[in-house]
Design a protein around this motif. Sequence first.
Motif, PDB file in Angstrom:
ATOM      1  N   VAL A 181       0.701  -1.330   0.081  1.00  0.00           N
ATOM      2  CA  VAL A 181       0.057  -0.014  -0.166  1.00  0.00           C
ATOM      3  C   VAL A 181       1.079   1.203  -0.134  1.00  0.00           C
ATOM      4  CG1 VAL A 181      -1.676   1.376   1.252  1.00  0.00           C
ATOM      5  CG2 VAL A 181      -1.908  -1.142   1.104  1.00  0.00           C
ATOM      6  N   THR A 182       1.692   1.292   0.923  1.00  0.00           N
ATOM      7  CA  THR A 182       2.552   2.519   1.011  1.00  0.00           C
ATOM      8  C   THR A 182       3.439   2.637  -0.395  1.00  0.00           C
ATOM      9  OG1 THR A 182       4.409   1.494   2.214  1.00  0.00           O
ATOM     10  CG2 THR A 182       2.716   2.488   3.455  1.00  0.00           C
ATOM     11  N   GLY A 183       3.819   1.521  -0.858  1.00  0.00           N
ATOM     12  CA  GLY A 183       4.712   1.662  -2.169  1.00  0.00           C
ATOM     13  C   GLY A 183       3.870   2.356  -3.230  1.00  0.00           C
ATOM     14  N   GLU A 184       2.574   1.908  -3.500  1.00  0.00           N
ATOM     15  CA  GLU A 184       1.625   2.236  -4.370  1.00  0.00           C
ATOM     16  C   GLU A 184       1.291   3.623  -4.137  1.00  0.00           C
ATOM     17  OE1 GLU A 184       1.072   0.942  -7.345  1.00  0.00           O
ATOM     18  OE2 GLU A 184       1.595  -1.114  -6.745  1.00  0.00           O
ATOM     19  N   LEU A 185       1.143   4.069  -3.048  1.00  0.00           N
ATOM     20  CA  LEU A 185       0.816   5.679  -2.570  1.00  0.00           C
ATOM     21  C   LEU A 185       2.234   6.399  -2.802  1.00  0.00           C
ATOM     22  CD1 LEU A 185      -0.899   5.102   0.664  1.00  0.00           C
ATOM     23  CD2 LEU A 185      -1.994   5.768  -1.256  1.00  0.00           C
ATOM     24  N   SER A 186       3.296   6.266  -2.598  1.00  0.00           N
ATOM     25  CA  SER A 186       4.579   6.656  -3.045  1.00  0.00           C
ATOM     26  C   SER A 186       4.642   6.842  -4.370  1.00  0.00           C
ATOM     27  CB  SER A 186       5.831   6.021  -2.373  1.00  0.00           C
ATOM     28  OG  SER A 186       5.742   5.885  -0.990  1.00  0.00           O
ATOM     29  N   THR A 187       4.208   5.958  -5.075  1.00  0.00           N
ATOM     30  CA  THR A 187       4.320   5.944  -6.501  1.00  0.00           C
ATOM     31  C   THR A 187       3.408   7.145  -6.948  1.00  0.00           C
ATOM     32  OG1 THR A 187       5.195   3.822  -6.945  1.00  0.00           O
ATOM     33  CG2 THR A 187       4.095   4.848  -8.685  1.00  0.00           C
ATOM     34  N   ALA A 188       2.167   7.403  -6.510  1.00  0.00           N
ATOM     35  CA  ALA A 188       1.119   8.223  -6.957  1.00  0.00           C
ATOM     36  C   ALA A 188       1.805   9.663  -6.369  1.00  0.00           C
ATOM     37  CB  ALA A 188      -0.141   7.965  -6.145  1.00  0.00           C
ATOM     38  N   VAL A 189       2.214   9.769  -5.371  1.00  0.00           N
ATOM     39  CA  VAL A 189       2.842  11.064  -4.931  1.00  0.00           C
ATOM     40  C   VAL A 189       3.934  11.585  -5.842  1.00  0.00           C
ATOM     41  CG1 VAL A 189       4.076  12.317  -3.186  1.00  0.00           C
ATOM     42  CG2 VAL A 189       2.492  11.002  -2.529  1.00  0.00           C
ATOM     43  N   GLU A 190       4.703  10.565  -6.230  1.00  0.00           N
ATOM     44  CA  GLU A 190       5.919  11.121  -7.313  1.00  0.00           C
ATOM     45  C   GLU A 190       5.203  11.295  -8.628  1.00  0.00           C
ATOM     46  OE1 GLU A 190       8.451   7.344  -7.485  1.00  0.00           O
ATOM     47  OE2 GLU A 190       8.901   7.767  -5.073  1.00  0.00           O
ATOM     48  N   ALA A 191       4.289  10.508  -9.045  1.00  0.00           N
ATOM     49  CA  ALA A 191       3.648  10.977 -10.262  1.00  0.00           C
ATOM     50  C   ALA A 191       2.618  12.207 -10.471  1.00  0.00           C
ATOM     51  CB  ALA A 191       2.915   9.744 -10.752  1.00  0.00           C
ATOM     52  N   GLY A 192       2.339  12.747  -8.980  1.00  0.00           N
ATOM     53  CA  GLY A 192       1.633  13.821  -9.135  1.00  0.00           C
ATOM     54  C   GLY A 192       0.296  13.481  -9.003  1.00  0.00           C
ATOM     55  N   ARG A 193      -0.102  12.245  -8.652  1.00  0.00           N
ATOM     56  CA  ARG A 193      -1.697  11.715  -8.766  1.00  0.00           C
ATOM     57  C   ARG A 193      -2.102  12.103  -6.914  1.00  0.00           C
ATOM     58  NH1 ARG A 193       0.252   7.694 -11.957  1.00  0.00           N
ATOM     59  NH2 ARG A 193       0.032   8.234 -13.990  1.00  0.00           N
ATOM     60  N   LEU A 194      -1.192  12.277  -6.178  1.00  0.00           N
ATOM     61  CA  LEU A 194      -1.502  12.765  -4.868  1.00  0.00           C
ATOM     62  C   LEU A 194      -0.600  13.944  -4.385  1.00  0.00           C
ATOM     63  CD1 LEU A 194      -1.637   9.221  -2.964  1.00  0.00           C
ATOM     64  CD2 LEU A 194      -3.617  10.814  -3.336  1.00  0.00           C
ATOM     65  N   PRO A 195      -1.180  14.699  -3.604  1.00  0.00           N
ATOM     66  CA  PRO A 195      -0.267  15.907  -3.275  1.00  0.00           C
ATOM     67  C   PRO A 195       1.010  15.675  -2.546  1.00  0.00           C
ATOM     68  CG  PRO A 195      -2.499  15.948  -2.384  1.00  0.00           C
ATOM     69  CD  PRO A 195      -2.356  14.619  -2.768  1.00  0.00           C
ATOM     70  N   PRO A 196       2.065  16.608  -2.980  1.00  0.00           N
ATOM     71  CA  PRO A 196       3.430  16.173  -2.570  1.00  0.00           C
ATOM     72  C   PRO A 196       3.622  15.938  -1.056  1.00  0.00           C
ATOM     73  CG  PRO A 196       3.270  18.423  -3.497  1.00  0.00           C
ATOM     74  CD  PRO A 196       1.938  17.837  -3.760  1.00  0.00           C
ATOM     75  N   LEU A 197       2.978  16.631  -0.188  1.00  0.00           N
ATOM     76  CA  LEU A 197       3.062  16.603   1.195  1.00  0.00           C
ATOM     77  C   LEU A 197       2.286  15.351   1.755  1.00  0.00           C
ATOM     78  CD1 LEU A 197       3.355  20.144   2.081  1.00  0.00           C
ATOM     79  CD2 LEU A 197       5.166  18.744   1.664  1.00  0.00           C
ATOM     80  N   THR A 198       1.807  14.614   0.973  1.00  0.00           N
ATOM     81  CA  THR A 198       0.857  13.521   1.421  1.00  0.00           C
ATOM     82  C   THR A 198       1.776  12.590   2.440  1.00  0.00           C
ATOM     83  OG1 THR A 198      -0.593  13.319  -0.373  1.00  0.00           O
ATOM     84  CG2 THR A 198      -0.294  11.434   0.847  1.00  0.00           C
ATOM     85  N   ASP A 199       1.064  12.551   3.581  1.00  0.00           N
ATOM     86  CA  ASP A 199       1.495  11.600   4.615  1.00  0.00           C
ATOM     87  C   ASP A 199       1.256  10.332   4.449  1.00  0.00           C
ATOM     88  OD1 ASP A 199       2.381   9.932   7.094  1.00  0.00           O
ATOM     89  OD2 ASP A 199       1.742  11.535   8.397  1.00  0.00           O
ATOM     90  N   VAL A 200       2.189   9.437   3.621  1.00  0.00           N
ATOM     91  CA  VAL A 200       1.876   8.036   3.145  1.00  0.00           C
ATOM     92  C   VAL A 200       1.538   7.059   4.188  1.00  0.00           C
ATOM     93  CG1 VAL A 200       2.987   6.008   1.611  1.00  0.00           C
ATOM     94  CG2 VAL A 200       3.124   8.532   0.903  1.00  0.00           C
ATOM     95  N   ASP A 201       2.198   7.098   5.211  1.00  0.00           N
ATOM     96  CA  ASP A 201       1.941   6.088   6.277  1.00  0.00           C
ATOM     97  C   ASP A 201       0.441   6.508   6.907  1.00  0.00           C
ATOM     98  OD1 ASP A 201       4.555   4.724   6.057  1.00  0.00           O
ATOM     99  OD2 ASP A 201       5.433   6.347   7.143  1.00  0.00           O
ATOM    100  N   GLN A 202       0.296   7.653   7.173  1.00  0.00           N
ATOM    101  CA  GLN A 202      -1.049   7.974   7.643  1.00  0.00           C
ATOM    102  C   GLN A 202      -2.216   7.436   6.682  1.00  0.00           C
ATOM    103  OE1 GLN A 202      -2.071   9.217  10.673  1.00  0.00           O
ATOM    104  NE2 GLN A 202      -4.107   9.034  10.129  1.00  0.00           N
ATOM    105  N   LEU A 203      -1.987   7.826   5.456  1.00  0.00           N
ATOM    106  CA  LEU A 203      -3.076   7.479   4.488  1.00  0.00           C
ATOM    107  C   LEU A 203      -3.238   5.927   4.583  1.00  0.00           C
ATOM    108  CD1 LEU A 203      -5.180   8.387   2.362  1.00  0.00           C
ATOM    109  CD2 LEU A 203      -3.242   8.510   0.716  1.00  0.00           C
TER     110      LEU A 203
END
Length: 199
Positions: free
Chosen positions: A140-162
């Motif tokens: 889950v955190t890997g996919e969320l990090s990928t989404a942040v890097e691709a700009g599909r989630l805000p850059p300051l997204t707390d991946v662990d919290q999400l």
Amino acid sequence: MSPRKSVAEAAATRDRIIERAFTLASAEGLEGLTIGRLATDLGMSKAGVIGHFGTKEALQLAVLEAAVDRFRQRVPGRAVGARPGTERLSRALHEWIDYMTESEGHGGCFLTSVASEFDGRPGPVRDAVLDALSRWTAYVTGELSTAVEAGRLPPLTDVDQLAFELNGVILAADQSIQLHRDPQAPDRARRAIGRLLKR
């Protein structure tokens, strides 16, 4: 009987025991598995059942391993073709919800049930459950990090919290489906996932 045939038959018997044990554990809990019940159901002796595993704990671990394999194939396995990031994660989470509601999933998530059953019991079974769920969290955190890097989630997204919040939705869905028998639970969970992944 040739040695090769003997080995194949032993493996087939072992698989049959695990399959029946998985079905029983899904309904009655992994700790509730008894060698006597399995032997009766399968038309075997107790010695014949335990002889394939050595101990009840080894049987429990084999059942858990089979459950993890099913989960891997059924949930992230069906999301493989989706675009990495939120799309693939959303598909995997939706597959997990579908799995909970199907007869194949035995009316809930086996791994979630076993986690609740063994969370306060130190030992190899708890360790195996923790390892499986830790690997899921890493997915889950890997996919969320990928989404942040691709700009599909805000850059300051707390991946662990999400990831924590998404797993909370899954736990709530499992309880609502299995305990409350709430027919609206799957849709509620999907809406929550959509809201979390679109922020």
